[in-house]
Write an enzyme that holds these catalytic residues in place. Structure first.
Site, PDB file in Angstrom:
ATOM      1  N   CYS A 264      -2.683   3.168   9.042  1.00  0.00           N
ATOM      2  CA  CYS A 264      -3.835   2.463   8.470  1.00  0.00           C
ATOM      3  C   CYS A 264      -4.842   2.014   9.521  1.00  0.00           C
ATOM      4  O   CYS A 264      -5.903   1.496   9.178  1.00  0.00           O
ATOM      5  CB  CYS A 264      -3.394   1.314   7.584  1.00  0.00           C
ATOM      6  SG  CYS A 264      -2.197   0.230   8.300  1.00  0.00           S
TER       7      CYS A 264
ATOM      8  N   HIS B 229       0.879  -1.180   0.000  1.00  0.00           N
ATOM      9  CA  HIS B 229       0.000   0.000   0.000  1.00  0.00           C
ATOM     10  C   HIS B 229       0.914   1.227   0.000  1.00  0.00           C
ATOM     11  O   HIS B 229       1.979   1.189   0.634  1.00  0.00           O
ATOM     12  CB  HIS B 229      -0.824   0.075   1.304  1.00  0.00           C
ATOM     13  CG  HIS B 229      -2.128  -0.643   1.289  1.00  0.00           C
ATOM     14  ND1 HIS B 229      -2.656  -1.232   2.424  1.00  0.00           N
ATOM     15  CD2 HIS B 229      -3.063  -0.830   0.307  1.00  0.00           C
ATOM     16  CE1 HIS B 229      -3.829  -1.771   2.139  1.00  0.00           C
ATOM     17  NE2 HIS B 229      -4.103  -1.548   0.871  1.00  0.00           N
TER      18      HIS B 229
HETATM   19  N1  ARG Z   1      -3.861  -7.289   6.844  1.00  0.00           N
HETATM   20  C1  ARG Z   1      -4.277  -6.090   6.207  1.00  0.00           C
HETATM   21  C2  ARG Z   1      -4.236  -6.261   4.705  1.00  0.00           C
HETATM   22  O1  ARG Z   1      -3.347  -6.890   4.202  1.00  0.00           O
HETATM   23  C3  ARG Z   1      -3.435  -4.931   6.632  1.00  0.00           C
HETATM   24  C4  ARG Z   1      -3.848  -3.631   6.048  1.00  0.00           C
HETATM   25  C5  ARG Z   1      -2.994  -2.506   6.459  1.00  0.00           C
HETATM   26  N2  ARG Z   1      -3.416  -1.331   5.818  1.00  0.00           N
HETATM   27  C6  ARG Z   1      -2.625  -0.437   5.235  1.00  0.00           C
HETATM   28  N3  ARG Z   1      -3.189   0.586   4.683  1.00  0.00           N
HETATM   29  N4  ARG Z   1      -1.351  -0.591   5.111  1.00  0.00           N
HETATM   30  O2  ARG Z   1      -5.079  -5.780   3.990  1.00  0.00           O
END
Ligand code: ARG
Length: 298
Positions: free
Chosen positions: A292, A196
């Site tokens: 997040c 992300h």
């Molecule tokens: N386990 C979640 C996923 O893989 C973690 C999300 C974390 N969010 C972020 N915006 N980095 O979707």
């Protein structure tokens, strides 16, 4: 009119040319009641199924919540939903906007992972109750858009930084740019550990960004450095293991970050920021940290 910039040659504005945006005064948090690692959808989750200390996770989340309260933000706490262990990462299910006229809107995400799709209606309900205009993406047209995990507002400016490659697709940004009447600078992500944009890119204030450079293409780095006069770089250990770039700076001054990011904190303090460390070790096992675990709202 849409404007999606992927090349330096397309950049026809500087920061000063962009319209102002208000600073969000609210923060949405989802209670971690059902937080867990039950499946693997990013490299950080490997080896962590069944490994979450629930009591510890709760303590960490409570501390983060009171950190926002101390900063003067209004905390909107949303109940968890059973069966959705990642819902606590509420940066991902939506992307809110406030128009120049002060109208509040939100684009709901198209979650990339099937396991997370069911979180979106719960978050949508929160926006309905807060009288946001709700906008949807055509799921048959776009394969993925994970909200503010990938689409990050510049601080106090009408500009969106859009990450693509893993969870969100580049083509979605034409639509976002058009809908929000805002230029998007799209950045390709090239390392699956930084899946992300919010794992490798953190807007600290109008002039300053914290990044992990290896997560971007040379082209993306040029775009970043041509807008931000100050670029702070996290080292590999702090970016990869401590999620240093998943920090948040809601007011352009106070930074919330996973504890132990020694070098990153030193650089931020030298640049005039006030650093507040939080322990998010249980959430790191799921590939998430401070940024997040919240959504800033107007
Ligand atoms: N386990 C979640 C996923 O893989 C973690 C999300 C974390 N969010 C972020 N915006 N980095 O979707």
């Amino acid at each position: 009119m849409s404007q999606v910039i992927t090349q330096l040659s397309q950049l026809n504005f500087s920061l000063a040319d962009l319209d102002e945006m208000p600073v969000p005064g609210k923060v949405m948090l989802v209670n971690p009641e059902f937080f867990d690692v039950e499946y693997i959808i990013n490299p950080h989750m490997k080896g962590h199924i069944g490994d979450i200390d629930k009591a510890q996770a709760y303590i960490e989340w409570e501390k983060l919540k009171s950190g926002y309260e101390k900063l003067g933000l209004y905390v909107h706490e949303v109940p968890a939903a059973q069966g959705f262990p990642d819902m606590v990462f509420c940066a991902n299910q939506s992307l809110p906007n406030i128009t120049e006229e002060g109208k509040k809107q939100v684009v709901m995400s198209v979650m990339h992972a099937p396991e997370r799709k069911g979180e979106v209606p719960f978050i949508k309900q929160v926006y309905e109750e807060s009288s946001y205009e709700i906008l949807h993406l055509d799921e048959s047209e776009f394969t993925g858009f994970e909200g503010m995990g990938d689409a990050i507002w510049h601080f106090r400016k009408r500009l969106i930084w859009g990450g693509y490659g893993y969870r969100s697709s580049l083509d979605v940004y034409e639509h976002i740019s058009n809908t929000f009447d805002t230029p998007v600078i799209a950045l390709e992500l090239i390392d699956p550990k930084f899946y992300h944009l919010d794992t490798c890119f953190c807007v600290l204030n109008q002039e300053t960004v914290l990044i992990y450079p290896e997560a971007f293409t040379p082209n993306g780095l040029k775009l970043i450095t041509s807008i931000f006069p100050n670029v702070i770089e996290a080292n590999q250990h702090e970016a990869e293991n401590l999620f240093a770039c998943n920090a948040t700076c809601p007011d352009g001054k106070n930074v919330f970050i996973q504890e132990g990011c020694v070098e990153t904190n030193k650089a931020m303090e030298e640049a005039g920021f006030i650093v507040h460390e939080f322990d998010t070790r249980e959430y790191l096992k799921s590939g998430g940290s401070v940024f997040c675990m919240k959504m800033l709202l107007w």
